[in-house]
Design a protein around this motif. Structure first.
Motif, PDB file in Angstrom:
ATOM      1  N   LEU A 244       0.850  -1.188   0.000  1.00 50.28           N
ATOM      2  CA  LEU A 244       0.000   0.000   0.000  1.00 50.28           C
ATOM      3  C   LEU A 244       0.883   1.235   0.000  1.00 50.28           C
ATOM      4  O   LEU A 244       1.809   1.360   0.816  1.00 50.28           O
ATOM      5  CB  LEU A 244      -0.904   0.014   1.240  1.00 50.28           C
ATOM      6  CG  LEU A 244      -1.672   1.308   1.515  1.00 50.28           C
ATOM      7  CD1 LEU A 244      -2.710   1.550   0.421  1.00 50.28           C
ATOM      8  CD2 LEU A 244      -2.333   1.261   2.887  1.00 50.28           C
ATOM      9  N   CYS A 245       0.623   2.149  -0.938  1.00 49.27           N
ATOM     10  CA  CYS A 245       1.334   3.424  -0.979  1.00 49.27           C
ATOM     11  C   CYS A 245       0.304   4.545  -1.017  1.00 49.27           C
ATOM     12  O   CYS A 245      -0.595   4.545  -1.870  1.00 49.27           O
ATOM     13  CB  CYS A 245       2.248   3.508  -2.201  1.00 49.27           C
ATOM     14  SG  CYS A 245       3.329   4.963  -2.225  1.00 49.27           S
ATOM     15  N   THR A 246       0.401   5.482  -0.074  1.00 39.95           N
ATOM     16  CA  THR A 246      -0.529   6.606  -0.020  1.00 39.95           C
ATOM     17  C   THR A 246       0.125   7.843  -0.630  1.00 39.95           C
ATOM     18  O   THR A 246       1.327   8.062  -0.484  1.00 39.95           O
ATOM     19  CB  THR A 246      -0.943   6.908   1.429  1.00 39.95           C
ATOM     20  OG1 THR A 246       0.206   7.322   2.168  1.00 39.95           O
ATOM     21  CG2 THR A 246      -1.544   5.660   2.085  1.00 39.95           C
ATOM     22  N   PHE A 247      -0.701   8.640  -1.320  1.00 40.11           N
ATOM     23  CA  PHE A 247      -0.204   9.849  -1.992  1.00 40.11           C
ATOM     24  C   PHE A 247      -0.980  11.069  -1.483  1.00 40.11           C
ATOM     25  O   PHE A 247      -2.216  11.063  -1.513  1.00 40.11           O
ATOM     26  CB  PHE A 247      -0.389   9.739  -3.508  1.00 40.11           C
ATOM     27  CG  PHE A 247       0.450   8.671  -4.153  1.00 40.11           C
ATOM     28  CD1 PHE A 247       1.630   8.990  -4.808  1.00 40.11           C
ATOM     29  CD2 PHE A 247       0.056   7.336  -4.113  1.00 40.11           C
ATOM     30  CE1 PHE A 247       2.408   8.009  -5.404  1.00 40.11           C
ATOM     31  CE2 PHE A 247       0.822   6.343  -4.702  1.00 40.11           C
ATOM     32  CZ  PHE A 247       2.006   6.684  -5.350  1.00 40.11           C
ATOM     33  N   LYS A 248      -0.233  12.068  -1.020  1.00 39.02           N
ATOM     34  CA  LYS A 248      -0.850  13.322  -0.561  1.00 39.02           C
ATOM     35  C   LYS A 248      -0.126  14.476  -1.247  1.00 39.02           C
ATOM     36  O   LYS A 248       1.104  14.576  -1.211  1.00 39.02           O
ATOM     37  CB  LYS A 248      -0.746  13.458   0.957  1.00 39.02           C
ATOM     38  CG  LYS A 248      -1.303  14.780   1.492  1.00 39.02           C
ATOM     39  CD  LYS A 248      -1.185  14.857   3.003  1.00 39.02           C
ATOM     40  CE  LYS A 248      -1.621  16.217   3.521  1.00 39.02           C
ATOM     41  NZ  LYS A 248      -2.996  16.562   3.126  1.00 39.02           N
ATOM     42  N   TYR A 249      -0.897  15.357  -1.875  1.00 37.03           N
ATOM     43  CA  TYR A 249      -0.296  16.459  -2.623  1.00 37.03           C
ATOM     44  C   TYR A 249       0.035  17.620  -1.684  1.00 37.03           C
ATOM     45  O   TYR A 249      -0.810  18.082  -0.913  1.00 37.03           O
ATOM     46  CB  TYR A 249      -1.227  16.938  -3.730  1.00 37.03           C
ATOM     47  CG  TYR A 249      -0.576  17.926  -4.665  1.00 37.03           C
ATOM     48  CD1 TYR A 249       0.388  17.501  -5.575  1.00 37.03           C
ATOM     49  CD2 TYR A 249      -0.917  19.280  -4.628  1.00 37.03           C
ATOM     50  CE1 TYR A 249       1.002  18.409  -6.438  1.00 37.03           C
ATOM     51  CE2 TYR A 249      -0.319  20.186  -5.480  1.00 37.03           C
ATOM     52  CZ  TYR A 249       0.639  19.745  -6.384  1.00 37.03           C
ATOM     53  OH  TYR A 249       1.245  20.630  -7.226  1.00 37.03           O
ATOM     54  N   ASP A 250       1.275  18.065  -1.770  1.00 37.70           N
ATOM     55  CA  ASP A 250       1.747  19.204  -0.973  1.00 37.70           C
ATOM     56  C   ASP A 250       1.688  20.448  -1.862  1.00 37.70           C
ATOM     57  O   ASP A 250       2.514  20.623  -2.760  1.00 37.70           O
ATOM     58  CB  ASP A 250       3.177  18.948  -0.496  1.00 37.70           C
ATOM     59  CG  ASP A 250       3.662  20.032   0.454  1.00 37.70           C
ATOM     60  OD1 ASP A 250       3.040  21.115   0.496  1.00 37.70           O
ATOM     61  OD2 ASP A 250       4.671  19.794   1.151  1.00 37.70           O
ATOM     62  N   TYR A 251       0.706  21.305  -1.617  1.00 38.67           N
ATOM     63  CA  TYR A 251       0.523  22.487  -2.446  1.00 38.67           C
ATOM     64  C   TYR A 251       1.645  23.519  -2.237  1.00 38.67           C
ATOM     65  O   TYR A 251       1.914  24.335  -3.125  1.00 38.67           O
ATOM     66  CB  TYR A 251      -0.834  23.132  -2.165  1.00 38.67           C
ATOM     67  CG  TYR A 251      -1.985  22.307  -2.676  1.00 38.67           C
ATOM     68  CD1 TYR A 251      -2.445  22.436  -3.976  1.00 38.67           C
ATOM     69  CD2 TYR A 251      -2.610  21.378  -1.847  1.00 38.67           C
ATOM     70  CE1 TYR A 251      -3.504  21.668  -4.447  1.00 38.67           C
ATOM     71  CE2 TYR A 251      -3.669  20.614  -2.300  1.00 38.67           C
ATOM     72  CZ  TYR A 251      -4.107  20.763  -3.604  1.00 38.67           C
ATOM     73  OH  TYR A 251      -5.147  19.997  -4.063  1.00 38.67           O
ATOM     74  N   THR A 252       2.288  23.496  -1.111  1.00 35.54           N
ATOM     75  CA  THR A 252       3.371  24.447  -0.854  1.00 35.54           C
ATOM     76  C   THR A 252       4.579  24.179  -1.744  1.00 35.54           C
ATOM     77  O   THR A 252       5.136  25.086  -2.379  1.00 35.54           O
ATOM     78  CB  THR A 252       3.797  24.380   0.624  1.00 35.54           C
ATOM     79  OG1 THR A 252       2.666  24.641   1.454  1.00 35.54           O
ATOM     80  CG2 THR A 252       4.899  25.393   0.914  1.00 35.54           C
TER      81      THR A 252
END
Length: 538
Positions: free
Chosen positions: A71-79
């Motif tokens: 399992l790999c989770t992806f979260k976008y860092d807008y900064t």
């Protein structure tokens, strides 16, 4: 991060947090094998329909075990304008929770095991330290067991295995166990009268004897003691009895309940991660993911349904957002409706000798430019041409060939459909013939038995004893027909049971003609079945 049974609970909150924060996930599984029938390369091909692909994998892949889940989770860092990823590798194994837990059987494929070993896969982490799991039905049954045990406990404490009525009336004890129970009661009386001893450990005994002890103590000592079952290092189970006041009894009961809940969560194990992914409702992506999703549903939820549409409904509940196909011209499996049916007018179906290789097919179609080959089995394959207008030319080249045969994809699908319909018709007609034949057999058997009875019986009179040698009209007709002296029509007029026989003969002749039409010397209609056009929006 690698997660095994020993560090699963301590890291579960990190997994939950990553799932909660993620924008989408990627998953991938490792299996003990891929195909228990055809070779891995021949199991599927690029021109499978969604139904065909599902049925192939369901039939040949579900007896293997998914024993590593990535399992790999992806979260976008807008900064920083980038994705932050967190990866987890779970080693899972269906270790039995207790003696009544399912004892899972699975198979292995040597090529798959060899590949994983060559990549440094640690099988000890699976078989020795794999995280256990339960599917939904197994979890439901286990929770019911705990609920039943708690409901059977009365005010005296955690009395497992008691019946709802044991606190109201004495227990019926078999004669061969009365001495054993009397000795237990005597020891408990000594414990209650003693000022020094607070606990009593009984000798290990059978499950039936423990049940009798619980039932007896529930009725005889409604207050003042706490009873629980423990296990020795040798896995022998024994009962511990403690003197307690009401407050201490309640505290121990709460502790026991918390322990049971923890044990239940441990048994559910890795399935809790799958439930968290499903409950998030977020996008899940993967490579060639149909097999991964099928195994995930099969192992951690419930057995796969027989029908593709039912599988779609089930998968939608587990993973609301999945594209699940890897077919050349069907980019996805539509979980919410009918699947795409592309126009494959550039595809040919080719049959050839078993000795042929891919190079032989390339040589056969060398005059048609670039081609793509998808093997079906050792003697057939799909060949897609770059230009659909070349299809009639390619088909004509095989008219006089002896070693191979070429037909359009539409003709191939049409003939498969006709064969399926004909097979169904044969089955229906065969069932229709069974009942008339059975009735005819019964009528014939009855007539023969009746005839035998008449031929060997005596007509009893007071003065003359004669043998009755005159058969009935129906019997005469049956005998005449057997000797060829009477026609079916005449028999129908003499015997009402003969009607199903005649009808059955007619159907048998009709079935024979149908089989003859499908023989190699016969002809099958070559009308091609039209496929749906690809929607403009696609």
């Amino acid at each position: 991060m690698e997660i095994i049974r020993s560090n699963f609970k301590s890291n579960l909150h990190k997994v939950y947090q990553a799932i909660e924060e993620a924008d989408f996930f990627a998953i991938d599984g490792e299996f003990s094998g891929i195909s228990d029938g055809p070779s891995v390369t021949a199991l599927t091909n690029g021109f499978d329909t969604p139904e065909e692909r599902y049925q192939k994998l369901k039939k040949h892949s579900m007896d293997f075990l998914l024993f590593q889940f990535g399992l790999c989770t992806f979260k976008y860092d807008y900064t920083d304008s980038k994705y932050i990823t967190k990866s987890f590798n779970f080693y899972v194994f269906p270790k039995p929770f207790n003696r009544s837990s399912p004892d899972v059987k699975f198979v292995c494929q040597s090529s798959s095991i060899d590949f994983l070993a060559s990549q440094g896969f640690d099988f000890n982490k699976v078989f020795r330290n794999g995280i256990p799991y339960l599917n939904q039905e197994e979890e439901r049954q286990l929770r019911e067991q705990y609920d039943e045990k708690r409901s059977q406990s009365n005010g005296a404490g955690a009395l497992s295995y008691t019946s709802p009525n044991t606190s109201k009336c004495p227990v019926t004890i078999p004669d061969d166990q009365k001495k054993f129970i009397d000795q237990v009661v005597e020891k408990i009386e000594d414990l209650l009268q003693s000022e020094e001893n607070k606990n009593l450990d009984l000798e290990p005994c059978t499950g039936f004897q423990r049940k009798l002890i619980y039932q007896t103590l529930s009725w005889k000592y409604p207050k003042g003691i706490h009873v629980e079952t423990l296990e020795t290092e040798k896995k022998e189970r024994y009962i511990v009895i403690s003197k307690v006041d009401e407050e201490e009894r309640k505290r121990r009961e709460q502790q026991k309940h918390a322990k049971e809940q923890e044990e239940l969560n441990d048994a559910v194990g890795f399935s809790r991660v799958i439930h968290a992914i499903a409950n998030s409702g977020k996008l899940v992506i993967g490579h060639n993911m149909l097999l991964d999703v099928m195994h995930t549903v099969h192992q951690f939820y419930c057995p796969l349904p027989a029908d593709l549409n039912e599988f779609k409904e089930m998968t939608t509940c587990v993973f609301p957002r999945l594209f699940l196909m890897r077919v050349m011209d069907i980019p996805y499996l539509n979980l919410e409706g009918p699947d795409l049916q592309p126009k494959r007018d550039h595809v040919l179906h080719v049959t050839f000798p078993k000795e042929w290789k891919t190079s032989d097919l390339y040589q056969l179609f060398s005059a048609f430019g670039n081609i793509q080959i998808s093997w079906i089995d050792d003697t057939s394959a799909f060949v897609s041409l770059s230009q659909p207008e070349q299809v009639p030319i390619a088909v004509n080249t095989s008219k006089y060939a002896e070693s191979y045969r070429i037909q359009t994809y539409a003709d191939y699908v049409g003939k498969k459909r006709e064969e399926k319909q004909m097979k169904r018709k044969w089955t229906e007609d065969s069932w229709k013939e069974v009942e008339p034949k059975r009735l005819n057999t019964q009528c014939g058997s009855y007539s023969l038995q009746n005839h035998h009875y008449h031929a060997n019986s005596l007509t009893a009179t007071s003065t003359v004893g004669k043998r009755n040698l005159s058969p009935s009209r129906a019997e005469a007709g049956l005998e005449a027909r057997a000797s060829g002296e009477i026609s079916d029509t005449e028999l129908e007029q003499t015997d009402p049971c003969a009607e199903p026989l005649s009808e059955g003969r007619k159907k048998a002749k009709k079935l024979k003609r149908m089989k003859k039409d499908l023989s190699p010397t016969g002809s099958i209609s070559d009308s091609s079945a039209k496929l749906f056009e690809v929607p403009d929006t696609w």
